[in-house]
Design an enzyme around this catalytic site. Structure first.
Site, PDB file in Angstrom:
ATOM      1  N   LYS A   1       7.842   6.391   2.609  1.00  0.00           N
ATOM      2  CA  LYS A   1       6.890   5.488   3.273  1.00  0.00           C
ATOM      3  C   LYS A   1       6.473   4.357   2.325  1.00  0.00           C
ATOM      4  CE  LYS A   1       3.733   3.851   6.075  1.00  0.00           C
ATOM      5  NZ  LYS A   1       3.942   3.175   7.335  1.00  0.00           N
TER       6      LYS A   1
ATOM      7  N   LYS B   1      -3.853  -0.942   0.099  1.00  0.00           N
ATOM      8  CA  LYS B   1      -3.791   0.451  -0.372  1.00  0.00           C
ATOM      9  C   LYS B   1      -2.335   0.871  -0.601  1.00  0.00           C
ATOM     10  CE  LYS B   1      -3.486   3.188   2.919  1.00  0.00           C
ATOM     11  NZ  LYS B   1      -2.758   4.093   3.788  1.00  0.00           N
TER      12      LYS B   1
HETATM   13  P1  NAD Z   1      -7.881   3.378  11.442  1.00  0.00           P
HETATM   14  O1  NAD Z   1      -8.865   2.923  10.430  1.00  0.00           O
HETATM   15  O2  NAD Z   1      -7.734   2.601  12.731  1.00  0.00           O
HETATM   16  O3  NAD Z   1      -8.189   4.905  11.875  1.00  0.00           O
HETATM   17  C1  NAD Z   1      -8.552   5.911  10.988  1.00  0.00           C
HETATM   18  C2  NAD Z   1      -9.472   6.858  11.758  1.00  0.00           C
HETATM   19  O4  NAD Z   1      -9.737   7.992  10.933  1.00  0.00           O
HETATM   20  C3  NAD Z   1     -10.818   6.236  12.125  1.00  0.00           C
HETATM   21  O5  NAD Z   1     -10.976   6.293  13.532  1.00  0.00           O
HETATM   22  C4  NAD Z   1     -11.841   7.114  11.399  1.00  0.00           C
HETATM   23  O6  NAD Z   1     -13.012   7.350  12.159  1.00  0.00           O
HETATM   24  C5  NAD Z   1     -11.067   8.395  11.198  1.00  0.00           C
HETATM   25  N1  NAD Z   1     -11.520   9.202  10.068  1.00  0.00           N
HETATM   26  C6  NAD Z   1     -11.566   8.865   8.745  1.00  0.00           C
HETATM   27  N2  NAD Z   1     -12.036   9.875   8.014  1.00  0.00           N
HETATM   28  C7  NAD Z   1     -12.299  10.885   8.882  1.00  0.00           C
HETATM   29  C8  NAD Z   1     -12.836  12.193   8.741  1.00  0.00           C
HETATM   30  N3  NAD Z   1     -13.199  12.660   7.549  1.00  0.00           N
HETATM   31  N4  NAD Z   1     -12.986  12.942   9.846  1.00  0.00           N
HETATM   32  C9  NAD Z   1     -12.647  12.456  11.063  1.00  0.00           C
HETATM   33  N5  NAD Z   1     -12.121  11.229  11.265  1.00  0.00           N
HETATM   34  C10 NAD Z   1     -11.965  10.465  10.183  1.00  0.00           C
HETATM   35  O7  NAD Z   1      -6.486   3.495  10.683  1.00  0.00           O
HETATM   36  P2  NAD Z   1      -5.014   3.484  11.303  1.00  0.00           P
HETATM   37  O8  NAD Z   1      -4.535   2.071  11.390  1.00  0.00           O
HETATM   38  O9  NAD Z   1      -4.968   4.382  12.501  1.00  0.00           O
HETATM   39  O10 NAD Z   1      -4.219   4.175  10.078  1.00  0.00           O
HETATM   40  C11 NAD Z   1      -4.279   5.552   9.796  1.00  0.00           C
HETATM   41  C12 NAD Z   1      -3.216   5.880   8.760  1.00  0.00           C
HETATM   42  O11 NAD Z   1      -1.930   5.534   9.287  1.00  0.00           O
HETATM   43  C13 NAD Z   1      -3.369   5.105   7.443  1.00  0.00           C
HETATM   44  O12 NAD Z   1      -3.008   5.913   6.366  1.00  0.00           O
HETATM   45  C14 NAD Z   1      -2.390   3.949   7.619  1.00  0.00           C
HETATM   46  O13 NAD Z   1      -1.939   3.458   6.367  1.00  0.00           O
HETATM   47  C15 NAD Z   1      -1.287   4.621   8.421  1.00  0.00           C
HETATM   48  N6  NAD Z   1      -0.478   3.718   9.262  1.00  0.00           N
HETATM   49  C16 NAD Z   1      -1.071   2.754  10.027  1.00  0.00           C
HETATM   50  C17 NAD Z   1      -0.260   1.915  10.813  1.00  0.00           C
HETATM   51  C18 NAD Z   1      -0.833   0.795  11.656  1.00  0.00           C
HETATM   52  O14 NAD Z   1      -0.061  -0.060  12.118  1.00  0.00           O
HETATM   53  N7  NAD Z   1      -2.132   0.756  11.904  1.00  0.00           N
HETATM   54  C19 NAD Z   1       1.139   2.089  10.823  1.00  0.00           C
HETATM   55  C20 NAD Z   1       1.691   3.122  10.070  1.00  0.00           C
HETATM   56  C21 NAD Z   1       0.877   3.933   9.288  1.00  0.00           C
END
Ligand code: NAD
Length: 294
Positions: free
Chosen positions: A171, A239
């Site tokens: 990744k 990050k």
């Molecule tokens: P986001 O910020 O939209 O969502 C993260 C969610 O996690 C939030 O809703 C938050 O409330 C929740 N959260 C955090 N800590 C928590 C806890 N202790 N208990 C319960 N809920 C908790 O982020 P995202 O864009 O969905 O990304 C999530 C992961 O996926 C990241 O690591 C990101 O790098 C990866 N990712 C994101 C994408 C993208 O296009 N957005 C693509 C591939 C990978």
């Protein structure tokens, strides 16, 4: 069908949890803010009151939270996943985190009889909504085989790439390629605009040749329209580029262009744009070129 605890219902987690409901699983959701949990309940899932409550009766726990400390905080402690899940539970961490943290988390799980795989995803919000994620999986072969049906409910490409942490290493490489790709697409668009070329027709022909890419297919239209709502936040790509530059250094590998793009992402973030989509790298190319920004 299984009981699946899904923790982290953000941009990616919400549609992924929804697909698991559609596949017939009993999905118990937990998220820091409540509206995302309510949306899962409306889709046919159930609400948990916290981490321990979510995982207690689960066969499978999926985490999709922002960063390494978030995953560590979720698994550790008396109220955490590993103290409250049944022995034998499968933990699939889909968050993008440091490979060394993924290995440590897998060891901590094993000490509690929890089977852990790292399964970061690529494909963005559109890929999550369309069930077209590409998923790189690290862990023991048996555990990865057990995780496969759940991952195939949210993605179209699921590949076992090696032992614990290997999914995160792949990744990191993915994020290096995507960041460089977006930066060069941004430069190409500003270059084309400066020459008065219609960028819609230009990107149509570029997309058919060697310059074509999923980044171009999915990001060029928004960049042309100057629409930078996330998608994938600059904060998260910052990050990820921290992860890849540290891992490259650890391996004694030079990533000169990647390091440069990491600085450009850091600069955009320092200017207050961390909440925008990573395609906002275009803003900085416009600035550097003395052209007007929205
Ligand atoms: P986001 O910020 O939209 O969502 C993260 C969610 O996690 C939030 O809703 C938050 O409330 C929740 N959260 C955090 N800590 C928590 C806890 N202790 N208990 C319960 N809920 C908790 O982020 P995202 O864009 O969905 O990304 C999530 C992961 O996926 C990241 O690591 C990101 O790098 C990866 N990712 C994101 C994408 C993208 O296009 N957005 C693509 C591939 C990978």
């Amino acid at each position: 069908m299984s009981t699946v605890a899904f923790i982290g219902l953000g941009i990616m987690g919400a549609p992924m949890a929804g697909h698991l409901v559609d596949a017939g699983h009993d999905v118990i959701g937990h998220n820091l803010s409540r509206p995302a949990v309510d949306a899962l309940v409306a889709r046919g899932g159930r609400a948990a009151t916290g981490t321990a409550d979510a995982v207690r009766e689960a066969d499978v726990v999926i985490t999709m939270v922002p960063d390494s400390p978030d995953v560590e905080a979720l698994v550790e402690g008396d109220g955490g996943i590993y103290a409250n899940a049944k022995p034998g539970t499968l933990h699939i961490d889909c968050s993008t985190i440091r490979p060394d943290v993924a290995r440590r988390v897998a060891e901590a799980g094993a000490e509690r009889g929890i089977r852990v795989v790292d399964a970061p995803v690529s494909g963005g919000e559109a890929g999550a909504k369309e069930r077209k994620l590409s998923i790189m999986v690290g862990g023991d072969a048996d555990d990865v085989a057990a995780a496969r049906p759940y991952l195939e409910a949210v993605g179209s490409t699921v590949v076992h790439v090696g032992p614990a942490g290997a999914g995160q290493t792949v990744k990191a490489a993915n994020q290096l390629i995507v960041a460089g790709n977006i930066q060069l697409l941004a430069e190409a668009l500003v270059f084309l605009e400066a020459h008065g070329v219609d960028t819609e027709t230009a990107t149509a022909v570029l997309g058919g040749g060697l310059a074509g890419s999923t980044v171009l297919d999915r990001k060029a239209a928004g960049m042309r329209a100057r629409e930078f709502a996330p998608g994938f936040r600059i904060d998260l790509h910052h990050k990820d580029l921290g992860i890849v530059t540290a891992a490259a250094r650890e391996a004694g590998v030079a990533i000169p262009l990647g390091a440069h793009v990491a600085q450009l992402v850091a600069s955009l973030r320092a200017q207050g744009h961390g909440g925008l989509d990573h395609s906002a790298l275009l803003l900085q190319v416009l600035q550097l070129s003395g052209r007007s920004t929205p």
